[in-house]
Design a protein around this motif. Sequence first.
Motif, mmCIF file in Angstrom:
data_model
loop_
_atom_site.group_PDB
_atom_site.id
_atom_site.type_symbol
_atom_site.label_atom_id
_atom_site.label_comp_id
_atom_site.label_asym_id
_atom_site.label_seq_id
_atom_site.Cartn_x
_atom_site.Cartn_y
_atom_site.Cartn_z
ATOM 1 N N LYS A 42 66.547 -99.288 -31.921
ATOM 2 C CA LYS A 42 67.660 -98.736 -32.788
ATOM 3 C C LYS A 42 69.006 -98.870 -32.277
ATOM 4 C CE LYS A 42 63.853 -98.450 -36.645
ATOM 5 N NZ LYS A 42 63.335 -97.809 -37.687
ATOM 6 N N VAL A 43 69.111 -97.370 -31.585
ATOM 7 C CA VAL A 43 69.903 -96.907 -30.853
ATOM 8 C C VAL A 43 70.811 -97.949 -30.777
ATOM 9 C CG1 VAL A 43 70.248 -95.091 -29.575
ATOM 10 C CG2 VAL A 43 68.866 -94.786 -30.749
ATOM 11 N N TYR A 44 70.029 -98.816 -30.013
ATOM 12 C CA TYR A 44 70.933 -99.826 -29.208
ATOM 13 C C TYR A 44 71.618 -100.660 -30.180
ATOM 14 C CZ TYR A 44 72.076 -103.716 -25.955
ATOM 15 O OH TYR A 44 73.271 -104.733 -26.068
ATOM 16 N N ASP A 45 70.966 -101.154 -31.227
ATOM 17 C CA ASP A 45 71.366 -101.939 -32.137
ATOM 18 C C ASP A 45 72.870 -100.952 -33.356
ATOM 19 O OD1 ASP A 45 69.623 -104.650 -31.641
ATOM 20 O OD2 ASP A 45 68.842 -103.701 -33.144
ATOM 21 N N ASN A 46 72.938 -100.138 -33.301
ATOM 22 C CA ASN A 46 73.289 -99.689 -33.905
ATOM 23 C C ASN A 46 74.759 -98.625 -32.968
ATOM 24 O OD1 ASN A 46 72.183 -98.913 -36.033
ATOM 25 N ND2 ASN A 46 71.302 -97.078 -35.438
ATOM 26 N N LEU A 47 74.750 -98.605 -31.605
ATOM 27 C CA LEU A 47 76.024 -98.387 -30.990
ATOM 28 C C LEU A 47 76.439 -99.882 -29.971
ATOM 29 C CD1 LEU A 47 73.977 -96.370 -27.896
ATOM 30 C CD2 LEU A 47 75.711 -95.594 -30.224
ATOM 31 N N ALA A 48 75.534 -101.265 -30.823
ATOM 32 C CA ALA A 48 76.444 -102.381 -30.380
ATOM 33 C C ALA A 48 77.230 -103.081 -31.254
ATOM 34 C CB ALA A 48 74.952 -103.183 -29.236
ATOM 35 N N LYS A 49 76.787 -102.332 -31.991
ATOM 36 C CA LYS A 49 77.610 -102.733 -33.680
ATOM 37 C C LYS A 49 78.944 -101.792 -33.749
ATOM 38 C CE LYS A 49 73.757 -104.565 -36.065
ATOM 39 N NZ LYS A 49 72.916 -103.886 -37.011
ATOM 40 N N GLY A 50 79.410 -100.623 -33.235
ATOM 41 C CA GLY A 50 79.883 -99.532 -33.208
ATOM 42 C C GLY A 50 81.315 -99.641 -31.847
ATOM 43 N N ALA A 51 81.824 -98.564 -31.781
ATOM 44 C CA ALA A 51 83.163 -98.552 -31.250
ATOM 45 C C ALA A 51 83.094 -98.843 -29.269
ATOM 46 C CB ALA A 51 83.489 -97.179 -31.150
ATOM 47 N N ALA A 52 81.000 -98.266 -29.431
ATOM 48 C CA ALA A 52 81.250 -97.889 -27.888
ATOM 49 C C ALA A 52 81.042 -99.943 -26.554
ATOM 50 C CB ALA A 52 79.192 -97.367 -27.579
ATOM 51 N N ALA A 53 80.501 -100.627 -28.066
ATOM 52 C CA ALA A 53 80.502 -102.242 -27.590
ATOM 53 C C ALA A 53 81.914 -102.735 -27.257
ATOM 54 C CB ALA A 53 79.966 -103.279 -28.619
ATOM 55 N N SER A 54 82.575 -101.900 -27.225
ATOM 56 C CA SER A 54 83.879 -102.578 -26.683
ATOM 57 C C SER A 54 84.321 -101.656 -25.932
ATOM 58 C CB SER A 54 85.307 -102.997 -28.225
ATOM 59 O OG SER A 54 85.238 -101.358 -28.697
ATOM 60 N N GLN A 55 84.002 -100.269 -25.559
ATOM 61 C CA GLN A 55 84.255 -99.780 -24.586
ATOM 62 C C GLN A 55 84.529 -99.708 -22.862
ATOM 63 O OE1 GLN A 55 83.484 -95.846 -26.283
ATOM 64 N NE2 GLN A 55 84.309 -95.330 -27.619
ATOM 65 N N THR A 56 85.566 -99.412 -22.406
ATOM 66 C CA THR A 56 84.726 -99.731 -20.781
ATOM 67 C C THR A 56 84.950 -98.020 -20.088
ATOM 68 O OG1 THR A 56 86.870 -100.120 -19.912
ATOM 69 C CG2 THR A 56 85.607 -102.051 -20.577
ATOM 70 N N ARG A 57 83.983 -97.663 -18.437
ATOM 71 C CA ARG A 57 84.377 -96.539 -18.290
ATOM 72 C C ARG A 57 85.992 -97.049 -17.914
ATOM 73 N NH1 ARG A 57 79.803 -94.223 -17.492
ATOM 74 N NH2 ARG A 57 78.494 -95.757 -17.159
ATOM 75 N N GLU A 58 86.638 -97.401 -17.359
ATOM 76 C CA GLU A 58 87.697 -97.357 -17.387
ATOM 77 C C GLU A 58 89.050 -97.119 -19.058
ATOM 78 O OE1 GLU A 58 86.249 -100.652 -16.781
ATOM 79 O OE2 GLU A 58 85.320 -100.091 -14.834
ATOM 80 N N SER A 59 88.445 -97.209 -19.137
ATOM 81 C CA SER A 59 88.798 -97.303 -20.889
ATOM 82 C C SER A 59 89.078 -95.577 -20.872
ATOM 83 C CB SER A 59 89.234 -97.999 -21.924
ATOM 84 O OG SER A 59 87.832 -98.052 -22.629
ATOM 85 N N ILE A 60 87.880 -95.364 -20.789
ATOM 86 C CA ILE A 60 87.256 -93.458 -21.160
ATOM 87 C C ILE A 60 88.013 -93.154 -19.957
ATOM 88 C CG2 ILE A 60 85.591 -91.579 -21.298
ATOM 89 C CD1 ILE A 60 83.559 -94.069 -22.464
#
Length: 146
Positions: A42-60
């Motif tokens: 459930k946590v994975y599904d929720n995070l995969a739909k949000g902003a975290a899915a398009s982020q990278t370590r480099e962008s952070i």
Amino acid sequence: MKILVEHAGPLTNFEVLDFLKSRGAAKDPTRVLAPLAPSEFKVYDNLAKGAAASQTRESINEFVDKCKPYKLTKNEIVNIINIRPSSGAEIFPLIENIEERVENSEELVELVMQVFPVDKQETKSGERIKSIEESVEERNVEAALE
């Protein structure tokens, strides 16, 4: 995976998503590499739909570096990364005493939008939410007129 330092600090949603991916979480539960709890799916599904899915370590890392002039706390930076505010109204509650500490909050919002652009999937879900909100509002107006 071995825990090296307990309570090292808050994690971004990207880091949690990355950890779950390393444990084998995927959108298709039949492709699991390791036994995962239903809550982890459930946590994975929720995070995969949000902003975290398009982020990278480099962008952070880029965002953290560019935030140094604003003198934000680690928790404030993590909240901004996780929520990815797109307006001054959204960033205002994330930073304590923002009026005193940040001269131009819109400049900080522009930095967020520059480093973490909105992807197509989020735009589509945002448009869908907006259309649902508009239809609910229309129904409320119609009910009030009756």
